[in-house]
Design a protein around this motif. Structure first.
Motif, mmCIF file in Angstrom:
data_model
loop_
_atom_site.group_PDB
_atom_site.id
_atom_site.type_symbol
_atom_site.label_atom_id
_atom_site.label_comp_id
_atom_site.label_asym_id
_atom_site.label_seq_id
_atom_site.Cartn_x
_atom_site.Cartn_y
_atom_site.Cartn_z
ATOM 1 N N ILE A 237 0.817 -1.221 0.000
ATOM 2 C CA ILE A 237 0.000 0.000 0.000
ATOM 3 C C ILE A 237 0.853 1.274 0.000
ATOM 4 O O ILE A 237 0.512 2.240 -0.692
ATOM 5 C CB ILE A 237 -1.002 -0.015 1.167
ATOM 6 C CG1 ILE A 237 -2.146 -0.984 0.832
ATOM 7 C CG2 ILE A 237 -1.565 1.376 1.442
ATOM 8 C CD1 ILE A 237 -3.241 -1.055 1.845
ATOM 9 N N ILE B 59 1.549 2.459 -3.481
ATOM 10 C CA ILE B 59 0.462 2.831 -4.388
ATOM 11 C C ILE B 59 0.485 4.321 -4.686
ATOM 12 O O ILE B 59 0.566 5.152 -3.779
ATOM 13 C CB ILE B 59 -0.911 2.451 -3.777
ATOM 14 C CG1 ILE B 59 -1.035 0.927 -3.652
ATOM 15 C CG2 ILE B 59 -2.047 3.002 -4.638
ATOM 16 C CD1 ILE B 59 -2.335 0.483 -3.010
ATOM 17 N N ASN B 60 0.429 4.634 -5.962
ATOM 18 C CA ASN B 60 0.216 6.013 -6.402
ATOM 19 C C ASN B 60 -1.276 6.159 -6.676
ATOM 20 O O ASN B 60 -1.763 5.784 -7.754
ATOM 21 C CB ASN B 60 1.037 6.311 -7.661
ATOM 22 C CG ASN B 60 2.526 6.255 -7.409
ATOM 23 O OD1 ASN B 60 2.999 6.766 -6.394
ATOM 24 N ND2 ASN B 60 3.274 5.633 -8.310
ATOM 25 N N TRP B 61 -2.007 6.657 -5.693
ATOM 26 C CA TRP B 61 -3.458 6.671 -5.766
ATOM 27 C C TRP B 61 -3.946 7.537 -6.929
ATOM 28 O O TRP B 61 -3.425 8.619 -7.183
ATOM 29 C CB TRP B 61 -4.062 7.189 -4.459
ATOM 30 C CG TRP B 61 -3.820 6.260 -3.318
ATOM 31 C CD1 TRP B 61 -2.857 6.354 -2.361
ATOM 32 C CD2 TRP B 61 -4.540 5.052 -3.029
ATOM 33 N NE1 TRP B 61 -2.925 5.305 -1.489
ATOM 34 C CE2 TRP B 61 -3.947 4.481 -1.869
ATOM 35 C CE3 TRP B 61 -5.616 4.402 -3.625
ATOM 36 C CZ2 TRP B 61 -4.405 3.299 -1.308
ATOM 37 C CZ3 TRP B 61 -6.075 3.222 -3.060
ATOM 38 C CH2 TRP B 61 -5.479 2.679 -1.917
ATOM 39 N N SER B 62 -4.940 7.010 -7.622
ATOM 40 C CA SER B 62 -5.540 7.729 -8.738
ATOM 41 C C SER B 62 -7.011 7.361 -8.827
ATOM 42 O O SER B 62 -7.493 6.441 -8.143
ATOM 43 C CB SER B 62 -4.841 7.358 -10.051
ATOM 44 O OG SER B 62 -5.113 6.004 -10.402
ATOM 45 N N TYR C 15 -8.576 3.631 -9.275
ATOM 46 C CA TYR C 15 -8.926 2.674 -8.221
ATOM 47 C C TYR C 15 -10.430 2.665 -7.931
ATOM 48 O O TYR C 15 -10.935 1.722 -7.330
ATOM 49 C CB TYR C 15 -8.142 2.977 -6.947
ATOM 50 C CG TYR C 15 -6.713 2.490 -7.011
ATOM 51 C CD1 TYR C 15 -6.400 1.156 -6.758
ATOM 52 C CD2 TYR C 15 -5.675 3.359 -7.345
ATOM 53 C CE1 TYR C 15 -5.095 0.702 -6.825
ATOM 54 C CE2 TYR C 15 -4.363 2.907 -7.416
ATOM 55 C CZ TYR C 15 -4.078 1.578 -7.161
ATOM 56 O OH TYR C 15 -2.789 1.124 -7.244
ATOM 57 N N LYS D 117 -0.764 -4.535 -5.432
ATOM 58 C CA LYS D 117 -1.357 -3.329 -4.856
ATOM 59 C C LYS D 117 -2.757 -3.077 -5.410
ATOM 60 O O LYS D 117 -3.619 -2.529 -4.714
ATOM 61 C CB LYS D 117 -0.466 -2.114 -5.079
ATOM 62 C CG LYS D 117 -0.062 -1.860 -6.512
ATOM 63 C CD LYS D 117 1.043 -0.823 -6.593
ATOM 64 C CE LYS D 117 1.533 -0.622 -8.011
ATOM 65 N NZ LYS D 117 2.689 0.296 -8.088
ATOM 66 N N VAL E 115 -6.612 -3.649 -3.066
ATOM 67 C CA VAL E 115 -7.793 -2.782 -3.060
ATOM 68 C C VAL E 115 -9.037 -3.591 -3.380
ATOM 69 O O VAL E 115 -10.074 -3.465 -2.720
ATOM 70 C CB VAL E 115 -7.620 -1.625 -4.074
ATOM 71 C CG1 VAL E 115 -8.912 -0.807 -4.174
ATOM 72 C CG2 VAL E 115 -6.456 -0.731 -3.657
ATOM 73 N N CYS F 77 -4.235 -1.806 6.439
ATOM 74 C CA CYS F 77 -4.398 -0.843 5.343
ATOM 75 C C CYS F 77 -4.415 0.589 5.872
ATOM 76 O O CYS F 77 -3.762 1.478 5.316
ATOM 77 C CB CYS F 77 -5.689 -1.131 4.581
ATOM 78 S SG CYS F 77 -5.580 -2.549 3.473
ATOM 79 N N LEU G 272 -1.635 3.516 5.183
ATOM 80 C CA LEU G 272 -1.996 4.820 4.614
ATOM 81 C C LEU G 272 -1.495 5.963 5.487
ATOM 82 O O LEU G 272 -1.035 6.992 4.988
ATOM 83 C CB LEU G 272 -3.514 4.917 4.452
ATOM 84 C CG LEU G 272 -4.146 4.049 3.353
ATOM 85 C CD1 LEU G 272 -5.654 4.078 3.458
ATOM 86 C CD2 LEU G 272 -3.696 4.528 1.977
ATOM 87 N N HIS H 83 2.756 5.593 5.819
ATOM 88 C CA HIS H 83 3.398 5.056 4.621
ATOM 89 C C HIS H 83 4.855 5.500 4.476
ATOM 90 O O HIS H 83 5.717 4.739 4.017
ATOM 91 C CB HIS H 83 2.614 5.472 3.375
ATOM 92 C CG HIS H 83 2.551 6.944 3.155
ATOM 93 N ND1 HIS H 83 3.483 7.621 2.394
ATOM 94 C CD2 HIS H 83 1.669 7.882 3.598
ATOM 95 C CE1 HIS H 83 3.179 8.904 2.374
ATOM 96 N NE2 HIS H 83 2.097 9.098 3.100
ATOM 97 N N SER I 47 -7.679 -5.666 -12.316
ATOM 98 C CA SER I 47 -8.956 -5.392 -11.636
ATOM 99 C C SER I 47 -10.024 -6.370 -12.100
ATOM 100 O O SER I 47 -10.792 -6.913 -11.288
ATOM 101 C CB SER I 47 -9.405 -3.950 -11.928
ATOM 102 O OG SER I 47 -8.459 -3.020 -11.459
#
Length: 304
Positions: free
Chosen positions: A48, A51-54, A57, A119, A123, A170, A174, A177, A252
């Motif tokens: 986690i 992860i480059n959150w975008s 997701y 990763k 999710v 998780c 977050l 991190h 996914s």
């Protein structure tokens, strides 16, 4: 190829250990405890922070909800003709509507796409667990309510969600991190995370039971078709129509082709649904699902 050999050997060893009674009844529970409290949290703590959150997701998170909803609509509609008992109907909706995104999903994602895509699988897995804990429990409780009040029921759901170790991990990943990217910690998490696939598969092998294949065949066929055919086609078709392409979206969707979620049998058992049928459906779907994984992998890579 070596990963597939490991997968099948772990399943086979687990089955043979149970068949020859090399472990006590319920021995898989100790293994599951390790996987849930140590292995899966370690995966979360390792991946986690990477992860480059975008916004992408959001699509990953939407699929488990959509799969469960599709299962509900499909079996409600099918039951007009099949007339399953209420216990079997609700069991089908819950078990066939949720994918085995971790125990089976993680090793297969690593095999086909590489560990860096775990990763994405994490999710998907967390949303799957949330779906089971909220909508699965609500549906099961409506069939046989074991709670004295709605307050007790919602407290159970809330506690179940908040005390799930991988979910706690998780949140920690977050929040902290930047600290968890330490090389030494990452090495520790990697060692623990490596135990998840073989131990989880061994545990599943210990739980495989094919004694009731001749019973409730129509329900069994319906459950396998829903989980391993209709939900994957729906997921692939939806992403294809939306023009979502690339490995991120492939992983996914690939998670939605996984067999039935093992943990769903816990909810089924707690609420007095058809637990023997649930375990049979889960076992059959795992065997068939692993064989189908390459076919779905090829289809997904071709279309997405």
């Amino acid at each position: 190829m070596s990963n597939f050999i490991v997968i099948f050997l772990c399943l086979l060893f687990g089955y043979l250990f149970r068949y020859f009674k090399l472990t006590k009844k319920g021995g898989h529970l100790a293994i599951n405890t390790w996987v849930i409290y140590v292995g899966l949290p370690s995966i979360a703590l390792k991946y986690i922070p990477q992860i480059n959150w975008s916004f992408n997701y959001v699509y990953t998170a939407a699929l488990p909800f959509a799969g469960f909803g599709l299962s509900y609509v499909f079996f409600r509609f099918l039951n007009r003709w099949t007339k399953f008992s209420k216990r079997t109907l609700y069991t089908l909706i819950i078990v066939a509507g949720l994918s085995n995104t971790s125990f089976i999903g993680f090793p297969l994602v690593s095999t086909y796409y590489g560990e860096e895509f775990l990763k994405v699988a994490i999710v998907s897995d967390q949303v799957t667990f949330f779906t089971l804990s909220l909508f699965g429990v609500l549906l099961a409780a409506s069939c046989k309510d074991i709670f004295a009040s709605d307050k007790e029921k919602y407290e159970y759901i809330f506690k179940r969600i908040l005390t799930f170790p991988p979910l706690i991990a998780c949140f920690l990943a977050l929040i902290f991190h930047s600290y968890l990217e330490n090389e030494t910690l990452n090495s520790v998490f990697s060692s623990f995370a490596a135990t998840v696939s073989p131990m989880a598969l061994f545990s599943i092998g210990m739980q495989l039971n094919f004694k009731r294949i001749s019973h409730e065949l129509n329900a069994l066929y319906a459950g396998v078709v829903m989980k391993l055919l209709i939900i994957p086609i729906f997921a692939i078709g939806t992403f294809y129509a939306m023009g979502l392409h690339g490995d991120f979206f492939r992983v996914s969707v690939f998670e939605m082709t996984m067999p039935c979620l093992v943990a769903s049998s816990i909810v089924v058992e707690k609420f007095g649904l058809n637990v023997k049928f649930a375990n049979t459906l889960i076992g059959i779907s795992i065997i068939i699902g692993i064989f189908l994984s390459f076919i779905w992998y090829s289809v997904i890579n071709t279309l997405l």
